[in-house]
Enzyme design. Structure first.
Site, PDB file in Angstrom:
ATOM      1  N   PRO A 171       0.769  -1.246   0.000  1.00 32.54           N
ATOM      2  CA  PRO A 171       0.000   0.000   0.000  1.00 32.54           C
ATOM      3  C   PRO A 171       0.803   1.301   0.000  1.00 32.54           C
ATOM      4  O   PRO A 171       0.777   2.079   0.962  1.00 32.54           O
ATOM      5  CB  PRO A 171      -0.847  -0.127   1.264  1.00 32.54           C
ATOM      6  CG  PRO A 171      -0.007  -0.940   2.184  1.00 32.54           C
ATOM      7  CD  PRO A 171       0.708  -1.927   1.290  1.00 32.54           C
ATOM      8  N   CYS A 172       1.468   1.580  -1.110  1.00 27.73           N
ATOM      9  CA  CYS A 172       2.216   2.828  -1.219  1.00 27.73           C
ATOM     10  C   CYS A 172       1.293   4.042  -1.243  1.00 27.73           C
ATOM     11  O   CYS A 172       1.730   5.155  -0.947  1.00 27.73           O
ATOM     12  CB  CYS A 172       3.119   2.807  -2.449  1.00 27.73           C
ATOM     13  SG  CYS A 172       2.277   2.444  -3.991  1.00 27.73           S
TER      14      CYS A 172
END
Length: 167
Positions: free
Chosen positions: A134-135
């Site tokens: 989850p950047c």
């Protein structure tokens, strides 16, 4: 990056491409996003178990759920990038951290005791597996939405989805 097989996924934010080495997911990107890999002659193979599991995960996620499972992921990158991506995987659903927060965590692992937020930003930006790693949960020090290879409109939507306010 070892891309032998590809498949596609129709997300609410536009088409996505999934890539695999045959056993694990090696990349997931929005079509047209920055830093997307350019696979050479992969086979389209949507029936791979890893693709089915990834699509199930994405269906649950985009449906507003919190998937309780994770497809197998194999990330290829430098040791530095791998360490940053591992920290990304630890960011809880619906929460955000700053590039500075990650830089401080990385500094603890660095013999010099220092790490630049810009170096972290480069690693975050080159994350090969969007959403599952989850950047999009990484924001600027002031909370601003900065630096998402898939586009800031997507980052905003993903964060709103996780906060239950997506439209």
């Amino acid at each position: 990056m070892n891309i032998l097989h590809i498949s596609t996924y129709a997300s609410p934010l536009g088409p996505m491409t999934l890539a695999s080495d045959g056993e694990a997911l090696t990349a997931l990107w929005f079509d047209g996003q920055q830093y997307a890999p350019t696979p050479s002659a992969p086979r389209t193979n949507p029936a791979l178990p890893v693709f089915r599991k990834t699509k199930d995960w994405l269906d649950c996620y985009f449906g507003g759920g919190r998937p309780s499972f994770m497809p197998p992921i194999r990330l290829h990158g430098t040791p530095f990038r791998q360490a940053v991506w591992e920290l990304l995987r630890q960011i809880p659903y619906g929460e955000t951290v700053t590039y500075k927060d990650i830089a401080l965590q990385m500094a603890r692992l660095n013999p010099t005791g220092r790490m630049s937020a810009q170096a972290v930003g480069g690693a975050v930006g080159h994350n090969p597996v969007s959403i599952l790693v989850p950047c999009h949960r990484v924001v600027g020090t002031d909370g601003s939405l900065t630096g998402y290879a898939g586009g800031l409109h997507r980052k905003q939507w993903l964060l709103a989805l996780e906060q239950g306010t997506a439209q």
